[in-house]
Design a protein around this motif. Structure first.
Motif, short mmCIF file in Angstrom:
data_model
loop_
_atom_site.label_atom_id
_atom_site.label_comp_id
_atom_site.label_asym_id
_atom_site.label_seq_id
_atom_site.Cartn_x
_atom_site.Cartn_y
_atom_site.Cartn_z
N GLY A 1 -5.36 -3.29 9.28
CA GLY A 1 -6.48 -3.58 10.16
C GLY A 1 -7.48 -2.43 10.30
O GLY A 1 -8.54 -2.59 10.91
N THR B 1 -3.52 2.99 4.17
CA THR B 1 -3.99 2.68 5.53
C THR B 1 -3.34 1.40 6.04
O THR B 1 -2.91 0.56 5.25
CB THR B 1 -5.53 2.48 5.54
OG1 THR B 1 -5.85 1.39 4.66
CG2 THR B 1 -6.25 3.72 5.10
N GLY B 2 -3.30 1.23 7.35
CA GLY B 2 -2.81 -0.01 7.94
C GLY B 2 -3.81 -1.13 7.65
O GLY B 2 -5.02 -0.88 7.53
N ARG C 1 5.65 -5.97 12.65
CA ARG C 1 4.19 -6.04 12.58
C ARG C 1 3.68 -6.88 13.76
O ARG C 1 3.61 -8.12 13.69
CB ARG C 1 3.77 -6.65 11.25
CG ARG C 1 4.02 -5.71 10.07
CD ARG C 1 3.48 -6.32 8.80
NE ARG C 1 3.40 -5.39 7.71
CZ ARG C 1 4.31 -5.34 6.73
NH1 ARG C 1 5.35 -6.13 6.71
NH2 ARG C 1 4.15 -4.47 5.74
N PRO C 2 3.30 -6.19 14.83
CA PRO C 2 2.89 -6.91 16.04
C PRO C 2 1.73 -7.86 15.83
O PRO C 2 1.63 -8.86 16.56
CB PRO C 2 2.49 -5.79 17.02
CG PRO C 2 2.74 -4.49 16.33
CD PRO C 2 3.29 -4.73 14.99
N ARG D 1 -10.52 -10.81 7.29
CA ARG D 1 -10.52 -9.45 6.75
C ARG D 1 -10.93 -9.35 5.29
O ARG D 1 -11.45 -8.31 4.88
CB ARG D 1 -9.10 -8.88 6.90
CG ARG D 1 -8.76 -8.62 8.36
CD ARG D 1 -7.33 -8.20 8.48
NE ARG D 1 -7.03 -7.73 9.83
CZ ARG D 1 -5.91 -7.16 10.18
NH1 ARG D 1 -4.96 -6.98 9.26
NH2 ARG D 1 -5.70 -6.75 11.42
N GLU E 1 -5.56 5.06 15.62
CA GLU E 1 -5.66 4.84 14.17
C GLU E 1 -6.97 5.44 13.63
O GLU E 1 -6.99 6.14 12.63
CB GLU E 1 -5.61 3.32 13.92
CG GLU E 1 -5.67 2.92 12.45
CD GLU E 1 -5.56 1.41 12.28
OE1 GLU E 1 -6.30 0.66 12.94
OE2 GLU E 1 -4.71 0.98 11.47
N PHE F 1 2.00 -0.96 20.49
CA PHE F 1 1.34 -2.24 20.84
C PHE F 1 1.89 -2.78 22.16
O PHE F 1 1.13 -3.25 23.01
CB PHE F 1 1.57 -3.28 19.73
CG PHE F 1 0.51 -3.28 18.65
CD1 PHE F 1 0.49 -2.29 17.68
CD2 PHE F 1 -0.45 -4.28 18.59
CE1 PHE F 1 -0.47 -2.30 16.67
CE2 PHE F 1 -1.42 -4.30 17.58
CZ PHE F 1 -1.42 -3.31 16.62
N LYS G 1 0.82 -1.22 0.00
CA LYS G 1 0.00 0.00 0.00
C LYS G 1 0.85 1.27 0.00
O LYS G 1 0.56 2.22 -0.71
CB LYS G 1 -0.96 0.00 1.21
CG LYS G 1 -1.98 -1.13 1.19
CD LYS G 1 -2.75 -1.22 2.50
CE LYS G 1 -1.89 -1.56 3.67
NZ LYS G 1 -1.98 -2.84 4.28
C1 S3P Z 1 -1.76 -3.80 11.03
C2 S3P Z 1 -1.08 -3.45 9.89
C3 S3P Z 1 0.06 -2.54 9.90
C4 S3P Z 1 -0.03 -1.58 11.09
C5 S3P Z 1 -0.21 -2.34 12.36
C6 S3P Z 1 -1.45 -3.22 12.36
C7 S3P Z 1 -2.89 -4.78 10.91
O1 S3P Z 1 0.12 -1.80 8.68
O2 S3P Z 1 -1.10 -0.67 10.92
O3 S3P Z 1 0.95 -3.13 12.56
O4 S3P Z 1 -3.66 -4.95 11.85
O5 S3P Z 1 -3.00 -5.39 9.82
P1 S3P Z 1 0.51 -2.45 7.25
O6 S3P Z 1 -0.75 -3.00 6.66
O7 S3P Z 1 1.03 -1.31 6.47
O8 S3P Z 1 1.53 -3.51 7.52
#
Ligand code: S3P
Length: 176
Positions: free
Chosen positions: A80, A77-78, A117-118, A136, A60, A48, A14
């Motif tokens: 999640g 966007t991330g 990536r936690p 998702r 977020e 996290f 992204k």
């Molecule tokens: C997350 C994705 C990450 C980041 C965070 C949580 C997720 O972004 O927002 O670690 O829950 O999928 P990327 O999609 O850019 O790795």
């Protein structure tokens, strides 16, 4: 409604694709994760670790909600973010939402060595990716457009996004 919002699983590209797309369209590129890190004054893994996922998700939500009020941005966007239904609806109303879609094998490959990536901190990473993906994907698929990224170069993906977004409009202009 000028904004372009990229959604999709971790590792689909992204940020890389978004920044190239913004360059091409002379839009401003924004990475929501970077804004979150700036606002918190620490890295996402630290957010996290110290405050937990719930805190991260609140931050977020707030940051992305404010960002999409800007005009002519490409927002990465991330992965999640859109699992928050309210935020997903806001994004759909504030721009064109593009889902970048990759196969599970591409995702395993790209994410197997990721250490920032936690959400992937799990004993069985492969299963974790699979579980999150299944959860998702139905949400990602509700985007205005879905672009398959498997085996494609960044440049070609950018061209494809421009084509799905503006291709028909350009044709209409020519026809008028
Ligand atoms: C997350 C994705 C990450 C980041 C965070 C949580 C997720 O972004 O927002 O670690 O829950 O999928 P990327 O999609 O850019 O790795």
């Amino acid at each position: 409604m000028d904004n372009i919002i990229l959604i999709g699983f971790m590792g689909v590209g992204k940020s890389t694709i978004g920044s190239e797309l913004a360059k091409k369209l002379s839009y401003i590129f924004i990475d929501s994760d970077q804004k979150i890190e700036e606002a918190a004054g620490m890295s996402i893994p630290d957010i996290f670790r110290i405050y937990g996922e719930k805190y991260f998700r609140r931050l977020e939500y707030k940051i992305i909600k404010d960002l999409v009020d800007m005009p002519r941005i490409v927002l990465a966007t991330g992965g999640g973010a859109v699992m928050n239904r309210q935020l997903f609806d806001i994004l759909m109303s504030k721009g064109t939402v593009i889902n970048l879609e990759a196969s599970l094998s591409t995702l395993y490959d790209r994410l197997k060595k990721s250490d920032n990536r936690p959400m992937l901190d799990h004993n069985d990473r492969k299963k974790r990716i699979e579980d999150l993906y299944r959860l998702r994907r139905p949400v990602y698929m509700k985007a205005h457009y879905t672009i398959d990224i498997d085996g494609k170069e960044v440049k070609d993906i950018v061209d494809e996004i421009v084509e799905v977004m503006f291709g028909r409009e350009e044709e209409n202009i020519v026809l008028k």
